[in-house]
Scaffold this motif. Structure first.
Motif, PDB file in Angstrom:
ATOM      1  N   VAL A  81       0.860  -1.193   0.000  1.00 27.27           N
ATOM      2  CA  VAL A  81       0.000   0.000   0.000  1.00 27.27           C
ATOM      3  C   VAL A  81       0.896   1.243   0.000  1.00 27.27           C
ATOM      4  O   VAL A  81       1.803   1.364   0.822  1.00 27.27           O
ATOM      5  CB  VAL A  81      -0.948   0.016   1.225  1.00 27.27           C
ATOM      6  N   LYS A  82       0.654   2.136  -0.942  1.00 30.74           N
ATOM      7  CA  LYS A  82       1.460   3.366  -1.053  1.00 30.74           C
ATOM      8  C   LYS A  82       0.695   4.587  -0.544  1.00 30.74           C
ATOM      9  O   LYS A  82       1.292   5.556  -0.111  1.00 30.74           O
ATOM     10  CB  LYS A  82       1.843   3.637  -2.525  1.00 30.74           C
ATOM     11  N   ILE A  83      -0.633   4.529  -0.673  1.00 35.52           N
ATOM     12  CA  ILE A  83      -1.451   5.684  -0.288  1.00 35.52           C
ATOM     13  C   ILE A  83      -2.624   5.213   0.563  1.00 35.52           C
ATOM     14  O   ILE A  83      -3.347   4.282   0.191  1.00 35.52           O
ATOM     15  CB  ILE A  83      -1.985   6.426  -1.533  1.00 35.52           C
ATOM     16  N   GLU A  99      -0.981   1.365  12.182  1.00 36.71           N
ATOM     17  CA  GLU A  99      -0.393   0.031  12.014  1.00 36.71           C
ATOM     18  C   GLU A  99      -0.086  -0.249  10.534  1.00 36.71           C
ATOM     19  O   GLU A  99       0.978  -0.775  10.193  1.00 36.71           O
ATOM     20  CB  GLU A  99      -1.366  -1.021  12.552  1.00 36.71           C
ATOM     21  N   ILE A 100      -1.010   0.122   9.669  1.00 40.54           N
ATOM     22  CA  ILE A 100      -0.794  -0.143   8.234  1.00 40.54           C
ATOM     23  C   ILE A 100       0.265   0.791   7.667  1.00 40.54           C
ATOM     24  O   ILE A 100       1.064   0.403   6.815  1.00 40.54           O
ATOM     25  CB  ILE A 100      -2.135  -0.074   7.470  1.00 40.54           C
ATOM     26  N   LYS A 101       0.321   1.992   8.191  1.00 45.54           N
ATOM     27  CA  LYS A 101       1.361   2.932   7.769  1.00 45.54           C
ATOM     28  C   LYS A 101       2.739   2.366   8.151  1.00 45.54           C
ATOM     29  O   LYS A 101       3.691   2.422   7.374  1.00 45.54           O
ATOM     30  CB  LYS A 101       1.137   4.300   8.411  1.00 45.54           C
ATOM     31  N   LYS A 102       2.808   1.798   9.361  1.00 46.35           N
ATOM     32  CA  LYS A 102       4.064   1.210   9.835  1.00 46.35           C
ATOM     33  C   LYS A 102       4.472   0.016   8.959  1.00 46.35           C
ATOM     34  O   LYS A 102       5.625  -0.141   8.577  1.00 46.35           O
ATOM     35  CB  LYS A 102       3.882   0.749  11.286  1.00 46.35           C
ATOM     36  N   LEU A 103       3.497  -0.816   8.629  1.00 41.06           N
ATOM     37  CA  LEU A 103       3.767  -2.019   7.825  1.00 41.06           C
ATOM     38  C   LEU A 103       4.239  -1.662   6.417  1.00 41.06           C
ATOM     39  O   LEU A 103       5.161  -2.277   5.880  1.00 41.06           O
ATOM     40  CB  LEU A 103       2.493  -2.871   7.730  1.00 41.06           C
ATOM     41  N   SER A 104       3.598  -0.663   5.813  1.00 43.57           N
ATOM     42  CA  SER A 104       3.794  -0.410   4.387  1.00 43.57           C
ATOM     43  C   SER A 104       4.613   0.837   4.071  1.00 43.57           C
ATOM     44  O   SER A 104       5.114   0.982   2.964  1.00 43.57           O
ATOM     45  CB  SER A 104       2.416  -0.243   3.723  1.00 43.57           C
ATOM     46  N   GLY A 105       4.694   1.745   5.031  1.00 38.66           N
ATOM     47  CA  GLY A 105       5.327   3.036   4.750  1.00 38.66           C
ATOM     48  C   GLY A 105       4.459   3.916   3.866  1.00 38.66           C
ATOM     49  O   GLY A 105       4.946   4.870   3.259  1.00 38.66           O
ATOM     50  N   LYS A 107       1.857   6.688   2.439  1.00 37.27           N
ATOM     51  CA  LYS A 107       1.593   8.099   2.747  1.00 37.27           C
ATOM     52  C   LYS A 107       0.104   8.255   3.033  1.00 37.27           C
ATOM     53  O   LYS A 107      -0.734   7.624   2.373  1.00 37.27           O
ATOM     54  CB  LYS A 107       1.950   8.995   1.558  1.00 37.27           C
ATOM     55  N   VAL A 108      -0.219   9.087   4.005  1.00 35.81           N
ATOM     56  CA  VAL A 108      -1.617   9.355   4.321  1.00 35.81           C
ATOM     57  C   VAL A 108      -2.040  10.646   3.620  1.00 35.81           C
ATOM     58  O   VAL A 108      -1.404  11.683   3.784  1.00 35.81           O
ATOM     59  CB  VAL A 108      -1.820   9.497   5.853  1.00 35.81           C
ATOM     60  N   ASP A 144       0.321  13.315   5.191  1.00 34.61           N
ATOM     61  CA  ASP A 144       1.399  13.717   4.285  1.00 34.61           C
ATOM     62  C   ASP A 144       0.932  14.666   3.188  1.00 34.61           C
ATOM     63  O   ASP A 144       1.718  15.418   2.638  1.00 34.61           O
ATOM     64  CB  ASP A 144       2.008  12.470   3.637  1.00 34.61           C
ATOM     65  N   ARG A 145      -0.346  14.573   2.829  1.00 34.16           N
ATOM     66  CA  ARG A 145      -0.854  15.480   1.780  1.00 34.16           C
ATOM     67  C   ARG A 145      -2.299  15.857   2.088  1.00 34.16           C
ATOM     68  O   ARG A 145      -3.106  15.001   2.433  1.00 34.16           O
ATOM     69  CB  ARG A 145      -0.776  14.777   0.408  1.00 34.16           C
ATOM     70  N   ARG A 146      -2.595  17.150   1.989  1.00 33.78           N
ATOM     71  CA  ARG A 146      -3.964  17.663   2.195  1.00 33.78           C
ATOM     72  C   ARG A 146      -4.711  17.639   0.863  1.00 33.78           C
ATOM     73  O   ARG A 146      -4.201  18.170  -0.121  1.00 33.78           O
ATOM     74  CB  ARG A 146      -3.898  19.110   2.688  1.00 33.78           C
ATOM     75  N   LEU A 147      -5.886  17.045   0.857  1.00 32.98           N
ATOM     76  CA  LEU A 147      -6.687  16.930  -0.365  1.00 32.98           C
ATOM     77  C   LEU A 147      -7.805  17.965  -0.384  1.00 32.98           C
ATOM     78  O   LEU A 147      -8.357  18.317   0.665  1.00 32.98           O
ATOM     79  CB  LEU A 147      -7.309  15.541  -0.440  1.00 32.98           C
ATOM     80  N   LYS A 148      -8.117  18.411  -1.591  1.00 35.84           N
ATOM     81  CA  LYS A 148      -9.248  19.330  -1.769  1.00 35.84           C
ATOM     82  C   LYS A 148     -10.264  18.682  -2.695  1.00 35.84           C
ATOM     83  O   LYS A 148      -9.933  17.794  -3.474  1.00 35.84           O
ATOM     84  CB  LYS A 148      -8.766  20.635  -2.398  1.00 35.84           C
ATOM     85  N   ASP A 149     -11.493  19.175  -2.616  1.00 33.18           N
ATOM     86  CA  ASP A 149     -12.557  18.702  -3.490  1.00 33.18           C
ATOM     87  C   ASP A 149     -12.095  18.764  -4.945  1.00 33.18           C
ATOM     88  O   ASP A 149     -11.588  19.796  -5.395  1.00 33.18           O
ATOM     89  CB  ASP A 149     -13.797  19.591  -3.287  1.00 33.18           C
TER      90      ASP A 149
END
Ligand SMILES: [Zn+2]
Length: 270
Positions: A81-83, A99-105, A107-108, A144-149
């Motif tokens: 998982v990348k994102i 936990e998944i961020k730790k496992l896969s690295g 980005k959120v 890691d990244r802010r999303l907009k509509d």
């Protein structure tokens, strides 16, 4: 409390009383590279690409083993998982993020409104005030990244359009992938009137209902399996259901309007 309970149950809350949140459900492909790896009721979507995967929602904090087993059944691994994305930063959808961020690295990526909750573990969420006697917190993660509509999330040739649908949470969002709509059904779980942590909640719900009624997806899925008849559609082997989408949004709006009217009466607001 009775009203609260009814609201909670209607929204699929009260984890102790909802075994469907942690019950396994068969992993399956919905359409193209969009796969379901969630539990019986907590929907988690794995979008696979040759460059790694996008995961939308992670379920409860102990949901990862079930999700990983489902991913592997389809021939994938959560390590790739990348994102990481969510539809609403409530613990039943994001508690396994760290936990998944730790496992896969991975980005959120999150909308501005939900990024705040993700980064403080739900402390600034009106839910924490509305239900101060219950712990709905989760392990915080850095966004890691802010999303907009309207933003497009891109990975390995796949494009996912972000559609903000605020109300249920300040940053609630859905996604559009090759014509399939992943919709956050706007159920109400916090006060609509006098909500100090979310003063524009009513305006947000109103705009979200206008927006959702304009969408006409043939295939659609939601944050909770129960919201889109997951079991029946999976058994049938077809997720095409345009009429069901309209009916679901109309019903959600009716429930919202009833709650708004009740609160206005109770609080003496015109
Ligand atoms: Zn929620």
């Amino acid at each position: 409390m009775r009203l609260f309970l009814a609201t909670l149950l209607a929204a699929g809350w009260l984890t102790a009383q909802n075994p469907d949140w942690s019950a396994p459900f068969p992993a399956h492909t919905i359409d193209g590279n969009l796969h379901y790896i969630g539990t019986k009721d907590l929907a988690c979507y794995l979008i696979t690409t040759p460059k790694g995967h996008i995961l939308i929602n992670t379920g409860l904090k102990d949901s990862m083993p079930l999700m990983q087993a489902s991913a592997k059944k389809l021939g994938f691994n959560l390590k790739d998982v990348k994102i990481l994305l969510t539809m609403q930063a409530h613990y039943d959808h994001v508690a396994a993020f760290s936990e998944i961020k730790k496992l896969s690295g991975a980005k959120v990526y999150a909308t501005e409104g939900d990024a705040a909750y993700l980064e403080d573990g739900g402390k600034s969420d009106p839910l924490a005030v509305a239900f101060a006697d219950q712990d709905f917190s989760f392990k915080p993660v850095k966004v890691d990244r802010r999303l907009k509509d309207g933003d497009v999330v891109e990975l390995g040739g796949t494009q996912l359009r972000v559609i903000s649908m605020p109300g249920h949470t300040r940053g609630a969002a859905g996604y559009l992938l090759n014509g399939v709509l992943i919709v956050n059904v706007p159920s109400v779980v916090v006060p609509l009137i006098g909500n100090k942590l979310y003063p524009n909640i009513v305006e947000d719900y109103e705009a979200t209902f206008v927006k959702l009624k304009q969408l006409q997806p043939k295939i659609w899925v939601a944050g909770h399996g129960s919201q889109y008849d997951l079991a029946a559609k999976h058994a049938k082997g077809s997720f095409a259901d345009p009429a069901g989408y309209t009916a679901t949004i109309v019903a959600a709006e009716k429930t919202y309007r009833e709650k708004l009217a009740r609160e206005k009466t109770a609080k003496g607001v015109r």
